[in-house]
Design an enzyme around this catalytic site. Structure first.
Site, PDB file in Angstrom:
ATOM      1  N   ASP A 173       0.822  -1.205   0.000  1.00  0.00           N
ATOM      2  CA  ASP A 173       0.000   0.000   0.000  1.00  0.00           C
ATOM      3  C   ASP A 173       0.857   1.256   0.000  1.00  0.00           C
ATOM      4  OD1 ASP A 173      -2.575  -0.854  -0.224  1.00  0.00           O
ATOM      5  OD2 ASP A 173      -3.082  -0.689   1.899  1.00  0.00           O
TER       6      ASP A 173
ATOM      7  N   LYS B  68      -3.276   2.938  -2.472  1.00  0.00           N
ATOM      8  CA  LYS B  68      -4.671   3.296  -2.264  1.00  0.00           C
ATOM      9  C   LYS B  68      -4.694   4.376  -1.198  1.00  0.00           C
ATOM     10  CE  LYS B  68      -8.021   0.480  -2.812  1.00  0.00           C
ATOM     11  NZ  LYS B  68      -8.228   0.695  -4.253  1.00  0.00           N
TER      12      LYS B  68
ATOM     13  N   MET C 171      -9.323   9.441   7.493  1.00  0.00           N
ATOM     14  CA  MET C 171      -9.600   9.957   6.147  1.00  0.00           C
ATOM     15  C   MET C 171     -10.636  11.080   6.196  1.00  0.00           C
ATOM     16  SD  MET C 171      -9.635   6.290   4.118  1.00  0.00           S
ATOM     17  CE  MET C 171     -10.472   5.406   5.469  1.00  0.00           C
TER      18      MET C 171
END
Length: 271
Positions: free
Chosen positions: A43, A65, A182
Site C-alpha cells: 500500500d 490506495k 480519512m
C-alpha cells in the site's frame, strides 16, 4: 474466476498490518511474514523502512490506495493476489495500520476465500491508537471516555453520508471518543456536523503521520478546528481524535514542558 485445483502449486496469501509506519511497532508475526514473502503487494502508506525488511529476492508491487487520490482499483489488486497464489507464490498484502480497520481486508479475505485461497490475517497497530499514544494519551479513560468509535470520514461515492450530528450526540451521551480516519478533505463538514451534538469546547487532536519521525499534531477546540488545521498546514494522512481524552494529551504536554524546565534549571545550577 480461477480457483485452486489439485495440480496447482501451493500458494498462500497473508494480509499483514504494517502499523502506522514505525518498523519497531511491527509484531513479530508481521515481520516473519514480510521476510518470508516472495511477492509483496504494498500500500501507498507503508513506510520505506518496513518495505526494506523484505527479502532481497522478493518482488515488490506498489498498489497504492489513498482516499482522494488516484488509486489502484480494488478488483485489480484482488486479481493480482489470486494470480500470484495460483502460481505458487507466498503473497503478502502489506497494508498500513491494520488490515481490518479501514484497510479493505474484509473485502479481500472474502474474495480470496471464495476463490478457494487460504488467507491469514496479521493485525497491526492502527494509526488512531499509535498517534494518541505518541501524545501520551489513551483512547479510553475511566474519567473521560467509556469507549471508542473508529469511523471513516471518506465514504464510497453514492453511499449514504455519515450523520455526524447523530454520532456526536451519541458520543456525548455515552462519553465516547471518536477516532476519524480519512477526514481531512471533509474536515469542515465533519466539524460542523459534530458541533450539532457536542459542546464547542470539545477538544480535538489532529495527528499527521502518526509514529513517524515527521509526525505533526495540533490540539484545538471543536469550534476552532477548521481554522487551526488551516493555520498549521495539516493534511493527509491524518486522524482526528475527538473527545475529553484529548485533555490527557494537553496534560502530558504540560508535564513535558515542566520536566524540560526542571532539567534546564538543574543544568544551570550544575554549571
Amino acid at each position: 474466476m480461477s480457483t485452486l485445483s489439485a495440480s496447482s502449486p501451493m500458494g498462500r496469501c497473508t494480509l499483514v498490518g504494517a502499523g502506522p509506519g514505525d518498523p519497531e511497532l511491527l509484531t513479530l508475526k508481521a515481520l516473519k511474514a514480510i521476510q518470508a514473502a516472495t511477492v509483496l503487494l504494498v500500500d501507498d502508506l507503508v513506510s520505506e523502512a518496513i518495505v526494506a525488511l523484505a527479502s532481497p529476492g522478493a518482488r515488490l508491487v506498489a498498489v497504492g490506495k489513498r482516499g482522494g487520490c488516484q488509486s489502484t482499483p480494488q478488483a485489480f489488486i484482488e486479481k493480482l493476489i489470486v494470480t500470484n497464489v495460483l502460481e505458487g507464490e507466498q503473497v503478502v498484502r502489506l497494508k498500513g495500520g491494520d488490515p481490518f480497520i479501514f484497510g479493505r481486508g474484509g473485502e479481500e479475505a472474502e474474495h480470496l476465500r471464495a476463490a478457494g485461497i487460504e488467507v491469514e490475517v496479521v493485525n497491526g497497530i492502527t494509526a488512531g491508537l499509535a498517534g494518541m499514544t505518541q501524545l501520551g494519551a489513551p483512547l479510553t479513560h475511566r474519567d473521560h471516555a467509556h469507549g471508542v468509535i473508529f469511523i471513516t470520514g471518506h465514504t464510497r461515492p453514492g453511499a449514504q453520508a455519515t450523520d455526524w450530528q447523530q454520532l456526536a450526540a451519541t458520543a456525548h451521551a455515552a462519553r465516547l471518543t471518536l477516532v476519524i480516519y480519512m477526514g481531512m478533505k471533509g474536515v469542515a463538514d465533519i466539524a460542523n456536523g459534530l458541533l450539532q451534538g457536542l459542546p464547542p469546547a470539545t477538544p480535538v487532536a489532529v495527528i499527521q503521520n502518526a509514529s513517524l519521525p515527521h509526525q505533526r499534531h495540533a490540539i484545538a477546540r471543536l469550534d476552532e478546528l477548521v481554522t487551526v488545521v488551516a493555520q498549521e498546514g495539516l493534511g493527509s494522512p491524518s486522524v482526528l481524535v475527538v473527545g475529553q481524552v484529548v485533555r490527557c494529551a494537553q496534560s502530558f504536554a504540560q508535564w513535558l514542558d515542566s520536566a524540560d524546565l526542571d532539567a534546564a534549571r538543574h543544568q544551570a545550577r550544575a554549571a
